[in-house]
Design a protein around this motif. Structure first.
Motif, short mmCIF file in Angstrom:
data_model
loop_
_atom_site.label_atom_id
_atom_site.label_comp_id
_atom_site.label_asym_id
_atom_site.label_seq_id
_atom_site.Cartn_x
_atom_site.Cartn_y
_atom_site.Cartn_z
N MET A 201 38.79 25.64 -13.41
CA MET A 201 37.59 26.19 -14.04
C MET A 201 36.55 25.08 -14.03
SD MET A 201 36.81 27.32 -17.97
CE MET A 201 36.18 25.72 -18.48
N GLY A 202 35.40 25.34 -13.39
CA GLY A 202 34.43 24.27 -13.33
C GLY A 202 33.14 24.68 -12.64
N PRO A 203 32.19 23.74 -12.57
CA PRO A 203 30.91 24.02 -11.93
C PRO A 203 31.10 24.14 -10.41
CG PRO A 203 31.05 21.71 -12.53
CD PRO A 203 32.29 22.37 -13.07
N PRO A 204 30.12 24.72 -9.67
CA PRO A 204 30.28 24.92 -8.22
C PRO A 204 30.73 23.65 -7.48
CG PRO A 204 28.29 25.98 -9.02
CD PRO A 204 28.85 25.23 -10.18
N GLN A 205 30.29 22.47 -7.94
CA GLN A 205 30.66 21.25 -7.18
C GLN A 205 32.14 20.91 -7.32
OE1 GLN A 205 28.35 21.16 -9.66
NE2 GLN A 205 28.41 19.24 -10.82
N ALA A 206 32.87 21.69 -8.13
CA ALA A 206 34.32 21.44 -8.22
C ALA A 206 35.02 21.83 -6.92
CB ALA A 206 34.91 22.21 -9.40
N THR A 207 34.31 22.50 -6.01
CA THR A 207 34.93 22.85 -4.72
C THR A 207 35.30 21.58 -3.95
OG1 THR A 207 32.69 23.02 -3.84
CG2 THR A 207 33.78 25.09 -4.42
N TYR A 208 34.57 20.48 -4.15
CA TYR A 208 34.92 19.22 -3.45
C TYR A 208 36.33 18.79 -3.87
CZ TYR A 208 29.99 18.95 -2.24
OH TYR A 208 28.75 19.24 -1.74
N MET A 209 36.58 18.84 -5.17
CA MET A 209 37.91 18.44 -5.67
C MET A 209 38.98 19.38 -5.12
SD MET A 209 40.18 19.68 -8.12
CE MET A 209 39.19 20.61 -9.28
N LEU A 210 38.66 20.69 -5.04
CA LEU A 210 39.63 21.66 -4.54
C LEU A 210 39.90 21.45 -3.05
CD1 LEU A 210 38.49 24.84 -6.50
CD2 LEU A 210 40.61 23.56 -6.80
N ARG A 211 38.91 21.02 -2.29
CA ARG A 211 39.15 20.73 -0.87
C ARG A 211 40.11 19.55 -0.74
NH1 ARG A 211 37.22 24.43 1.92
NH2 ARG A 211 35.15 25.31 1.48
N GLU A 212 39.98 18.61 -1.65
CA GLU A 212 40.90 17.46 -1.65
C GLU A 212 42.32 17.96 -1.87
OE1 GLU A 212 41.61 13.47 -4.41
OE2 GLU A 212 39.62 14.44 -4.45
N CYS A 213 42.48 18.93 -2.80
CA CYS A 213 43.82 19.48 -3.07
C CYS A 213 44.35 20.22 -1.83
CB CYS A 213 43.76 20.43 -4.26
SG CYS A 213 43.29 19.62 -5.80
N LEU A 214 43.47 20.95 -1.14
CA LEU A 214 43.89 21.65 0.09
C LEU A 214 44.27 20.62 1.15
CD1 LEU A 214 41.10 24.41 0.21
CD2 LEU A 214 43.56 24.79 -0.18
N ALA A 215 43.51 19.53 1.23
CA ALA A 215 43.81 18.49 2.23
C ALA A 215 45.12 17.78 1.91
CB ALA A 215 42.66 17.49 2.29
N MET A 216 45.51 17.76 0.63
CA MET A 216 46.80 17.15 0.27
C MET A 216 47.95 18.07 0.67
SD MET A 216 46.16 15.39 -3.47
CE MET A 216 47.90 15.00 -3.79
N GLY A 217 47.63 19.38 0.82
CA GLY A 217 48.69 20.30 1.27
C GLY A 217 48.79 21.61 0.51
N ALA A 218 47.87 21.85 -0.44
CA ALA A 218 47.92 23.13 -1.15
C ALA A 218 47.60 24.27 -0.17
CB ALA A 218 46.90 23.12 -2.29
N ASP A 219 48.19 25.46 -0.43
CA ASP A 219 47.99 26.60 0.49
C ASP A 219 46.66 27.29 0.24
OD1 ASP A 219 50.65 26.62 1.83
OD2 ASP A 219 51.27 26.76 -0.28
#
Ligand code: FAD
Length: 262
Positions: A62-80
């Motif tokens: 849950m966060g502001p639109p710029q939290a997508t950067y953090m989520l991309r980091e999680c995807l790059a670590m291996g999240a589906d």
């Protein structure tokens, strides 16, 4: 197995700035990072994915639109997959409202076996959201998890960190576990994974998508409102006492008396 990881984007601690007028944290333009304990939660989920074929890992925030950067980091670590719960209606949420919103987002994701969250976020620092989210979903939670020992048919065996040791707990699944840094060493992303992560779609849901009324989220649903946050004034410089031990002891007693501490 379906694993959900709760991840929060937080200001990089040595960049924290307080808005002198509103008394709130300045988040815009401040370098943000994945909350450290959440990196351990995600790493634990990815290790389980490697151990148990067919496991999927979904990161929710849950966060502001710029939290997508953090989520991309999680995807790059291996999240589906990654889901961002973002809307002005979520603004000013305390832990009560944050956990209500996360629980609503998790319900929309459907059946799950395990939720991994961080023990604590380095900005709000309350360590409340993990257990609160479990409460709202009606599942058990274990906090301060330092080791995941084994997964059985319908339960998981973990070590919970205590001040003077640890306890071994077997808890029924689905459940919520909160991670501490002793749990593991989060992996680094590879260039290839970062490129892959930028090809993936991040799902963005607002309050309507997760069936929450505006009165059930954000400031409207927050019994706790951050009245003012401020940087405490720097402590005065310490004073070195000199002389023989009896002289220093006498001088210390004198000073403590002057400060009415004795
Ligand atoms: C300086 C300051 C003080 C605050 N004090 C309070 C207070 O006393 N009481 C109060 O109710 N609120 C307080 N808040 C608001 C609180 O920060 C927010 O409610 C926040 O969304 C959740 O609380 P937390 O940061 O303490 O998270 P914690 O409870 O410490 O987070 C634990 C874990 O929950 C998950 N999580 C937390 N937030 C999110 C999110 N947005 N998205 C996904 N996962 C998440 C993460 O896995 C995280 O590691 C404060 C905020 C600030 C900046």
């Amino acid at each position: 197995m379906k694993i959900i990881v709760c991840a929060k984007q937080v200001p990089n601690t040595n960049e924290v700035k307080i808005d002198p007028v509103k008394g709130t944290l300045i988040r815009d333009g401040v370098p943000s990072i994945l909350n450290p304990d959440d990196a351990n939660a995600l790493e634990a989920a990815l290790q389980l994915k490697e151990r148990y074929p067919g496991t999927t890992v979904t990161v929710i925030s849950m966060g502001p639109p710029q939290a997508t950067y953090m989520l991309r980091e999680c995807l790059a670590m291996g999240a589906d997959e990654a889901v961002l719960l973002s809307s002005r209606a979520f603004g000013g949420a305390d832990t009560c409202a944050t956990s209500t919103t996360l629980a609503a987002g998790i319900r929309k994701l459907g059946k799950f076996d395990l939720i991994l969250a961080g023990r604590q976020a380095i900005d709000g620092d309350t360590a409340q959201v993990g257990p609160q989210t479990a409460q709202r979903l009606g599942v058990p939670s274990v906090t301060y998890v330092q080791k995941i020992r084994e997964i059985k048919k319908n339960s998981i065996v973990v070590e919970r960190n205590l001040e003077d040791g640890y306890e071994v707990i077997e808890v029924k699944m689905p459940c919520v576990l909160t991670a501490i840094k002793e749990l593991n060493e989060p992996r680094y992303m590879t260039i290839a994974q970062i490129e892959e992560a930028y090809k993936k779609e991040i799902t963005i849901w607002n309050e309507n998508d997760i069936n929450l009324a505006p009165s059930d989220c954000g400031l409207n649903a927050s019994p706790t409102q951050v009245f003012r946050s401020f940087t405490p004034p720097p402590k005065g410089k310490g004073e070195m006492l000199t002389g023989t031990v009896p002289e220093m002891a006498a001088a210390l007693i004198q000073k403590l008396r002057e400060k009415h501490a004795l």
